[in-house]
Design a protein around this motif. Sequence first.
Motif: not given
Length: 571
Positions: A90-94
């Motif tokens: 989720n740290d790489f969302k977007g």
Amino acid sequence: MSEHFFTEELRVLDKEQYVHIFVVGLLFAAFDAYGIGSNDVANAFATSVGAKSLSLKMACFIALFTEFIGAITLGAEVADTIKGKILDINDFKGQSDCLMLGMFCSSIGSSVWVNTASYIGMPVSTTHATVGATIGVGIAFGGKEAVEWGYCEGGDCFGVLAIVVSWGLSPALAGCFASAVYLFTKYVILVPGGEVSFWRARMCYPLYIGLTWAVLAFFMILKGAPELNEEYEIYEKKGSKKEIKSDKLGPVFGFAFGVGAFFAIIAAVCVNNQKFIDWANTPYVEPAKKEKTEEEKNPPKLSIQSFKNFVNESLEKDVLTIDAGNIGGEMAQTAHDVGVQYYEPTEKVFMAVQVFTAAFASLAHGANDVANAIAPLCTVYYVWRTGYPKIGKKVPVETWILAFGGIWIDIGLTFSGWRIMKNLGNNITYHSPSRGFCMELGALTTVLYASQQGKPVSTTHCITGATVGVGICNGDARSINWLMVGWAMFGWVITLPCAGIVAGMFFAFVSKSPKVLARYSQTTILKLNYTTLTSSDQVYDAADGMFDKCYVESACNNVRVVNDFHDELNM
């Protein structure tokens, strides 16, 4: 990172902007697979070559088929987006371009370290190298807080801590399994000596063949061929463990037993054939080296013969002789001197068994570890091809990537595998076919058991532990080259930081470098949820009563909020 800056996943990558990452990523993925062949696969065959059950050339020939077939027919259909779940996806969302760049750098870190280790003859875990490289990327991306360092709960360990625990757990389990099989073999078959041991070996030969095939069948059902579970629902996952459903337990064991019994019957027929008995009683003679003709010695450049000479130069390396250049050479020679040599016809019976275990270990490696090793490339390709606006924990494994990895693994074994075989084979302890069979069966059984329990074990660690376990059964501490064992364990420990430093430095250098401002046609527009911005960063447009858009040159840079380009961007 506990708070995610991008709360809306509206970014779609422009493939043309990042084609260079995919293309260069292919090169490093090939380099990584080459290292796996020269290190991991060489580990699997080191005992067979060291025991003279297989020649180096024959081992490479078998691996050429088993690795490739295992990868293509039984390989995983999906792989972890981030190897080992060390980072929070989720740290790489977007910021899927950062994810693509991170896994690209992970391939760089892993490939550089594994090939370096192979060159200096250090057996390391290629899976742990990939995880270590991912840790380096995570620290460079979000700091040490971005990495799941691990914890233990209910007897299970997670994160980086699970890998550290496996450094001791894997070799210990493999050593116990292998030594148990060898002690039975030693006192029931080998110690009586002479014709008695030869007769007992032939009587137990079907048992060993059946056991080996049964273990393989069970292994493939549980961990290989994922489509089997999708169709028949054999097991269910509970956390990291795979538990066979109670109504499927009987059929699974019955199938494995049936496979083992079938091949045991065939083995019983073969082992009592007079030709087999005559072969076993024929003294082993080192094959004479064929003298090369003048044309073979000095072929024209860029000819077929020059290419054959280039290949044969690696396949004809001497990996059996212990010399001063070996790590702990004197200690290795002592280990051979104190190693007990048993009746030769009896040992030759185990030669045939060991060929099966070596091939099965390679097949299992192709079926299970190849997909893990190429996981970074799978992520890079999937993000580049789709834009990957919705980030999940798994990405599909393309068949062509499995084939690509399998081919380069075979090439790596062919040209560089001899270095690891020279150190991990005869250089640790005295190898014989009976010992080598027990080592390989112990390692394979450990991988099976650990996979079912969800333990992160390495085949490299398992075969090293099994080798030491069988060597100790000689009853003399001098039967082990402890300096070589220490060298191998040192490699296990430094794999994570070495691969991580290389990958982290590359990621930091590339992602944090100045960039040329993108043209409008290459610009990514992202609508942000205003709650993610601080009050000082919010840009309110009184005309339309909404927060303004954001101009994002690259998701790896800080987001730049601008008003000046509002009209030009037709917003």
